[in-house]
Design a protein around this motif. Structure first.
Motif, PDB file in Angstrom:
ATOM      1  N   GLY A 158       0.812  -1.212   0.000  1.00 50.49           N
ATOM      2  CA  GLY A 158       0.000   0.000   0.000  1.00 50.49           C
ATOM      3  C   GLY A 158       0.841   1.255   0.000  1.00 50.49           C
ATOM      4  N   CYS A 159       0.205   2.405  -0.160  1.00 56.50           N
ATOM      5  CA  CYS A 159       0.915   3.677  -0.184  1.00 56.50           C
ATOM      6  C   CYS A 159       0.004   4.826   0.217  1.00 56.50           C
ATOM      7  CB  CYS A 159       1.455   3.951  -1.596  1.00 56.50           C
ATOM      8  SG  CYS A 159       2.480   5.419  -1.634  1.00 56.50           S
ATOM      9  N   ASP A 160       0.575   5.751   1.023  1.00 50.16           N
ATOM     10  CA  ASP A 160      -0.186   6.917   1.500  1.00 50.16           C
ATOM     11  C   ASP A 160       0.230   8.202   0.798  1.00 50.16           C
ATOM     12  OD1 ASP A 160       0.034   5.611   4.918  1.00 50.16           O
ATOM     13  OD2 ASP A 160      -1.286   5.114   3.218  1.00 50.16           O
ATOM     14  N   PHE A 162      -0.255   9.204  -2.556  1.00 51.90           N
ATOM     15  CA  PHE A 162      -1.268   9.715  -3.489  1.00 51.90           C
ATOM     16  C   PHE A 162      -0.684  10.615  -4.574  1.00 51.90           C
ATOM     17  CE2 PHE A 162      -5.094   7.924  -1.853  1.00 51.90           C
ATOM     18  CZ  PHE A 162      -4.798   7.633  -0.531  1.00 51.90           C
ATOM     19  N   CYS A 163       0.362  10.121  -5.261  1.00 54.92           N
ATOM     20  CA  CYS A 163       0.856  10.872  -6.410  1.00 54.92           C
ATOM     21  C   CYS A 163      -0.294  10.977  -7.417  1.00 54.92           C
ATOM     22  CB  CYS A 163       2.062  10.169  -7.032  1.00 54.92           C
ATOM     23  SG  CYS A 163       3.434  10.020  -5.876  1.00 54.92           S
ATOM     24  N   ALA A 164      -0.373  12.106  -8.072  1.00 53.32           N
ATOM     25  CA  ALA A 164      -1.566  12.447  -8.866  1.00 53.32           C
ATOM     26  C   ALA A 164      -1.800  11.527 -10.059  1.00 53.32           C
ATOM     27  CB  ALA A 164      -1.451  13.888  -9.364  1.00 53.32           C
ATOM     28  N   PHE A 165      -0.812  10.722 -10.455  1.00 54.87           N
ATOM     29  CA  PHE A 165      -0.929   9.845 -11.630  1.00 54.87           C
ATOM     30  C   PHE A 165      -1.105   8.373 -11.241  1.00 54.87           C
ATOM     31  CE2 PHE A 165       3.462  10.627 -10.388  1.00 54.87           C
ATOM     32  CZ  PHE A 165       3.901   9.346 -10.116  1.00 54.87           C
ATOM     33  N   CYS A 166      -1.129   8.054  -9.948  1.00 57.98           N
ATOM     34  CA  CYS A 166      -0.947   6.666  -9.533  1.00 57.98           C
ATOM     35  C   CYS A 166      -2.198   6.021  -8.934  1.00 57.98           C
ATOM     36  CB  CYS A 166       0.184   6.601  -8.501  1.00 57.98           C
ATOM     37  SG  CYS A 166       0.582   4.912  -8.008  1.00 57.98           S
ATOM     38  N   VAL A 167      -2.449   4.759  -9.299  1.00 56.37           N
ATOM     39  CA  VAL A 167      -3.631   4.032  -8.801  1.00 56.37           C
ATOM     40  C   VAL A 167      -3.318   3.197  -7.564  1.00 56.37           C
ATOM     41  CG1 VAL A 167      -4.792   3.825 -11.039  1.00 56.37           C
ATOM     42  CG2 VAL A 167      -3.116   2.084 -10.340  1.00 56.37           C
TER      43      VAL A 167
HETATM   44  S1  SF4 Z   1       3.938   6.515  -7.430  1.00 58.79           S
HETATM   45 FE1  SF4 Z   1       2.204   5.474  -6.449  1.00 58.79          FE
HETATM   46  S2  SF4 Z   1       3.148   3.866  -5.193  1.00 58.79           S
HETATM   47 FE2  SF4 Z   1       4.744   5.354  -5.715  1.00 58.79          FE
HETATM   48  S3  SF4 Z   1       4.803   6.830  -4.038  1.00 58.79           S
HETATM   49 FE3  SF4 Z   1       3.414   7.666  -5.573  1.00 58.79          FE
HETATM   50  S4  SF4 Z   1       1.369   6.951  -4.968  1.00 58.79           S
HETATM   51 FE4  SF4 Z   1       2.876   5.691  -3.900  1.00 58.79          FE
END
Ligand code: SF4
Length: 440
Positions: A158-160, A162-167
């Motif tokens: 998981g990831c917190d 929230f990069c604008a392009f990422c699911v």
């Molecule tokens: S690219 Fe996606 S997985 Fe990587 S840090 Fe940003 S939101 Fe998280």
């Protein structure tokens, strides 16, 4: 005793999907399945999907369509979709493609045996929960076969960010770190099965904060030091990291932990502060370069790898030139680069898109620069001594292939070397994507 049922798994996307597919095969081992590489021989087909690129879901539907004939010929054939497209699309998959019997998300695949049992009763099975119970715990008891000298081991999911392009935050959920004791246990089990090198996986692996065996909060660095005590485990790597989580103790581990390999994959995506802001990366080009500077000061020979997106919405020529400047400043040993890909449900999806032909031209220029840098770094290895973990025989008679500590592919004529052996090699030649050398 009835013949074992055959399971065919096709894996798309990242190393974590590779790891998950291995766990799913183990889980189904408990339901009497053995893996097959021949799809026409399968009793069950599982597609472990990736949702990172545009049209990812469409690719899954076209792949599923190709199983129509197999299913018509054998109506008892079971077809399942797992991974991030399963998580994102869920029930929609069964509506659009009725030949699908089972849909399971990345957090629920430990429930595959009971889902398969439901199919036997003529039901369909759908599970895209984020369950309370720890899937790794459920999978622990499964029998495990011997394996090759390298393995992936998921420590965080998981990831917190929230990069604008990422699911990923939507398909894998928020950051969860596995208890350190379980990871050490799994690592020892892998070493018993022949593994000498482990790559620790996480969508944001350096944000790892797991509970220690006796309580307390363990960082990734502390976990790495503990893993370096595991007898027989000779090499440790980790991926994928965020620049903001490159902590002092992790950089110090790169300097002083001999089993931590001098290779770091540190995505940056763009060199333009304006675009990094629009991407919600929460760092600037300079702060990224500062992190690189601290890492290089700690481990001067470290090989750096990066990720880049060109054509992100609103990217101008000037933004793109900033990205090229950053790449020139770092000097990457390897890197991954893509054109921006609209992902439904992400903040950037509805913004003004860059002209595709402009994005194509930028990607070509960027990849030409990265390829030049990669070749220069490879060429700089000629004449140097490296340590190679051999993995398999090469194409030539008596040839063995492995990876150096910098993750370069190295081939050597060494008839007495076996998979799992680690040996010193002097590099004699640099090829397009690999090195040649002689045993010392
Ligand atoms: S690219 Fe996606 S997985 Fe990587 S840090 Fe940003 S939101 Fe998280």
């Amino acid at each position: 005793m009835s013949a074992p049922k055959k399971l065919y798994i096709k894996t798309y996307g990242c190393q974590m999907n590779v790891y998950d597919s291995e766990r799913m095969a183990e889980a189904m081992g408990g339901a009497g399945y053995v893996e097959t590489r021949d799809v026409s021989d399968a009793d069950m087909i599982l597609l472990n999907t990736c949702h990172i690129r545009e049209k990812a879901a469409e690719k899954v539907y076209s792949e599923l369509g190709r199983f129509r004939e197999l299913k018509d010929a054998r109506p008892d054939l079971k077809i399942g979709v797992a991974g991030c497209v399963a998580q994102a699309e869920g029930e929609e998959i069964m509506r659009r493609q009725p030949l699908v019997d089972l849909v399971v998300g990345p957090q629920s695949y430990h429930r595959l045996p009971e889902m398969e049992a439901r199919l036997a009763k003529g039901e369909k099975a759908l599970d895209t929960d984020f369950p309370e119970e720890d899937k790794f715990e459920a999978l622990k008891a499964r029998p495990k076969a011997r394996r090759g000298p390298t393995a992936f081991l998921t420590v965080q999911e998981g990831c917190d960010k929230f990069c604008a392009f990422c699911v990923v935050p939507y398909t894998r959920g928020s950051e969860v770190s596995r208890p350190a004791g379980r990871i050490l246990e799994e690592a020892s089990g892998l070493v018993e099965r022949g593994v000498r090198e482990i790559t620790l996986l996480g969508q944001n692996v350096n944000a790892y904060h797991g509970v220690g065996p006796k309580g307390g909060d363990w960082s990734l660095a502390r976990l790495i030091w503990a893993l370096s005590e595991v007898d027989g485990l000779e090499r440790i790597r980790f991926t994928t990291s965020h620049p903001n989580d490159m902590s002092d103790d992790l950089i110090e581990a790169h300097a002083n932990c001999a089993k931590l390999m001098p290779y770091l994959h540190l995505p940056v995506q763009s060199g333009s502060d304006r675009i990094l802001k629009r991407m919600n990366r929460k760092h600037t080009a300079q702060s990224y370069l500062d992190v690189i500077g601290r890492i290089r000061a700690a481990r001067p020979d470290i090989l750096l790898s990066g990720d880049f997106i060109v054509g992100f919405p609103e990217e101008t020529d000037a933004d793109f030139e900033d990205t090229l400047r950053l790449i020139e400043a770092v000097g990457y040993g390897t890197a991954y680069s893509f054109k921006y890909s609209t992902r439904p449900g992400t903040p950037a999806a509805n913004r003004a898109q860059v002209d595709p032909s402009v994005a194509d031209e930028r990607l070509q220029r960027l990849q030409a620069l990265l390829t030049r840098q990669q070749r220069e770094v490879q060429q700089s290895m000629v004449g140097r001594e490296v340590s190679v973990l051999f993995e398999k025989p090469g194409r030539q008679p008596g040839q063995m292939v492995g990876k150096s500590e910098y993750l370069h592919a190295v081939h050597v004529v060494a008839p007495d070397i076996r998979p799992g052996d680690i040996a010193r090699v002097r590099i004699s030649e640099s090829g397009a994507n690999s090195l040649a050398g002689v045993l010392i």
